[in-house]
Scaffold this active site. Sequence first.
Site, PDB file in Angstrom:
ATOM      1  N   ASP A  30      51.016  44.390  42.320  1.00  0.00           N
ATOM      2  CA  ASP A  30      50.304  43.473  41.432  1.00  0.00           C
ATOM      3  C   ASP A  30      51.313  42.585  40.690  1.00  0.00           C
ATOM      4  O   ASP A  30      52.361  43.057  40.237  1.00  0.00           O
ATOM      5  CB  ASP A  30      49.454  44.271  40.420  1.00  0.00           C
ATOM      6  CG  ASP A  30      48.401  43.406  39.752  1.00  0.00           C
ATOM      7  OD1 ASP A  30      47.206  43.618  40.012  1.00  0.00           O
ATOM      8  OD2 ASP A  30      48.779  42.501  38.965  1.00  0.00           O
ATOM      9  N   ASN A  87      37.083  46.629  40.019  1.00  0.00           N
ATOM     10  CA  ASN A  87      36.297  45.837  39.070  1.00  0.00           C
ATOM     11  C   ASN A  87      35.363  44.928  39.865  1.00  0.00           C
ATOM     12  O   ASN A  87      35.783  44.309  40.838  1.00  0.00           O
ATOM     13  CB  ASN A  87      37.220  44.967  38.212  1.00  0.00           C
ATOM     14  CG  ASN A  87      38.170  45.789  37.357  1.00  0.00           C
ATOM     15  OD1 ASN A  87      37.773  46.801  36.784  1.00  0.00           O
ATOM     16  ND2 ASN A  87      39.425  45.379  37.285  1.00  0.00           N
ATOM     17  N   GLY A  93      35.616  42.722  34.406  1.00  0.00           N
ATOM     18  CA  GLY A  93      36.973  42.178  34.391  1.00  0.00           C
ATOM     19  C   GLY A  93      37.477  41.678  35.730  1.00  0.00           C
ATOM     20  O   GLY A  93      38.679  41.458  35.901  1.00  0.00           O
ATOM     21  N   GLN A  94      36.567  41.479  36.692  1.00  0.00           N
ATOM     22  CA  GLN A  94      37.033  40.976  38.001  1.00  0.00           C
ATOM     23  C   GLN A  94      37.482  39.525  37.872  1.00  0.00           C
ATOM     24  O   GLN A  94      36.757  38.687  37.313  1.00  0.00           O
ATOM     25  CB  GLN A  94      35.911  41.073  39.040  1.00  0.00           C
ATOM     26  CG  GLN A  94      36.376  40.718  40.448  1.00  0.00           C
ATOM     27  CD  GLN A  94      35.234  40.772  41.465  1.00  0.00           C
ATOM     28  OE1 GLN A  94      34.066  40.623  41.115  1.00  0.00           O
ATOM     29  NE2 GLN A  94      35.574  40.991  42.720  1.00  0.00           N
ATOM     30  N   HIS A 100      39.272  44.581  46.112  1.00  0.00           N
ATOM     31  CA  HIS A 100      40.612  45.168  45.996  1.00  0.00           C
ATOM     32  C   HIS A 100      40.513  46.416  45.135  1.00  0.00           C
ATOM     33  O   HIS A 100      39.765  46.459  44.161  1.00  0.00           O
ATOM     34  CB  HIS A 100      41.623  44.181  45.401  1.00  0.00           C
ATOM     35  CG  HIS A 100      41.190  43.549  44.113  1.00  0.00           C
ATOM     36  ND1 HIS A 100      40.251  42.548  44.054  1.00  0.00           N
ATOM     37  CD2 HIS A 100      41.553  43.795  42.829  1.00  0.00           C
ATOM     38  CE1 HIS A 100      40.062  42.196  42.793  1.00  0.00           C
ATOM     39  NE2 HIS A 100      40.842  42.952  42.023  1.00  0.00           N
ATOM     40  N   HIS A 102      42.653  48.751  42.698  1.00  0.00           N
ATOM     41  CA  HIS A 102      43.885  48.902  41.926  1.00  0.00           C
ATOM     42  C   HIS A 102      44.372  50.347  42.089  1.00  0.00           C
ATOM     43  O   HIS A 102      43.593  51.290  41.928  1.00  0.00           O
ATOM     44  CB  HIS A 102      43.638  48.665  40.431  1.00  0.00           C
ATOM     45  CG  HIS A 102      43.230  47.268  40.087  1.00  0.00           C
ATOM     46  ND1 HIS A 102      44.125  46.328  39.625  1.00  0.00           N
ATOM     47  CD2 HIS A 102      42.027  46.653  40.130  1.00  0.00           C
ATOM     48  CE1 HIS A 102      43.485  45.192  39.381  1.00  0.00           C
ATOM     49  NE2 HIS A 102      42.208  45.360  39.681  1.00  0.00           N
TER      50      HIS A 102
HETATM   51  P1  AMP Z   1      40.809  42.013  39.023  1.00  0.00           P
HETATM   52  O1  AMP Z   1      40.948  41.510  37.614  1.00  0.00           O
HETATM   53  O2  AMP Z   1      40.285  43.401  39.158  1.00  0.00           O
HETATM   54  O3  AMP Z   1      40.035  41.022  39.875  1.00  0.00           O
HETATM   55  O4  AMP Z   1      42.281  42.109  39.593  1.00  0.00           O
HETATM   56  C1  AMP Z   1      42.971  41.025  40.113  1.00  0.00           C
HETATM   57  C2  AMP Z   1      44.425  41.412  40.100  1.00  0.00           C
HETATM   58  O5  AMP Z   1      45.121  40.549  40.975  1.00  0.00           O
HETATM   59  C3  AMP Z   1      45.091  41.278  38.727  1.00  0.00           C
HETATM   60  O6  AMP Z   1      45.630  42.539  38.349  1.00  0.00           O
HETATM   61  C4  AMP Z   1      46.183  40.232  38.951  1.00  0.00           C
HETATM   62  O7  AMP Z   1      47.358  40.530  38.240  1.00  0.00           O
HETATM   63  C5  AMP Z   1      46.393  40.317  40.447  1.00  0.00           C
HETATM   64  N1  AMP Z   1      46.891  39.119  41.088  1.00  0.00           N
HETATM   65  C6  AMP Z   1      46.413  37.871  40.972  1.00  0.00           C
HETATM   66  N2  AMP Z   1      47.121  37.013  41.748  1.00  0.00           N
HETATM   67  C7  AMP Z   1      48.053  37.770  42.389  1.00  0.00           C
HETATM   68  C8  AMP Z   1      49.094  37.478  43.318  1.00  0.00           C
HETATM   69  N3  AMP Z   1      49.311  36.233  43.781  1.00  0.00           N
HETATM   70  N4  AMP Z   1      49.876  38.508  43.750  1.00  0.00           N
HETATM   71  C9  AMP Z   1      49.671  39.767  43.299  1.00  0.00           C
HETATM   72  N5  AMP Z   1      48.703  40.096  42.425  1.00  0.00           N
HETATM   73  C10 AMP Z   1      47.909  39.115  41.968  1.00  0.00           C
END
Ligand code: AMP
Length: 114
Positions: A30, A87, A93-94, A100, A102
């Site tokens: 991440d 999420n 919080g998505q 994906h 976490h």
């Molecule tokens: P969510 O908030 O559950 O949708 O999680 C999205 C996650 O993607 C967050 O933890 C971000 O830090 C991560 N994220 C967004 N863009 C990137 C990227 N280019 N490379 C790696 N992680 C990312």
Amino acid sequence: MDDCVFCKIIRNEIPSKKIYEDESAIVISDLNPQAPHHFLAIPRKHFAGIHEVPGEEETLFETLFRAISETVKREKLNEKGYRLVINYGEKAGQTVHHIHVHILSGREFHWPPG
Ligand code: AMP
Ligand code: ZN
């Protein structure tokens, strides 16, 4: 999906640190880690949420959990303990609308989650 950041990572159009990959899923670090170890397990096929995956695509779940399991073993997260989080929707919080999971590890996690 043209403007999806995870589809772009899967197509190698933007860089990422890949921890694991196979024909169905990838696991990346991440960009904004919330724990000492913070990975994202991402199916190659684009769906916004797990409830959108149709019956004929349900192997997605099996392969996604295989990718998570392999990552846990490679990174020895089983020795530290780990938490998996999905999420969905604004209130949860998505921010990226591509499934994906976490994978968080390396610190204490509280319950109930915030
Ligand atoms: P969510 O908030 O559950 O949708 O999680 C999205 C996650 O993607 C967050 O933890 C971000 O830090 C991560 N994220 C967004 N863009 C990137 C990227 N280019 N490379 C790696 N992680 C990312
Ligand atoms: Zn996508």
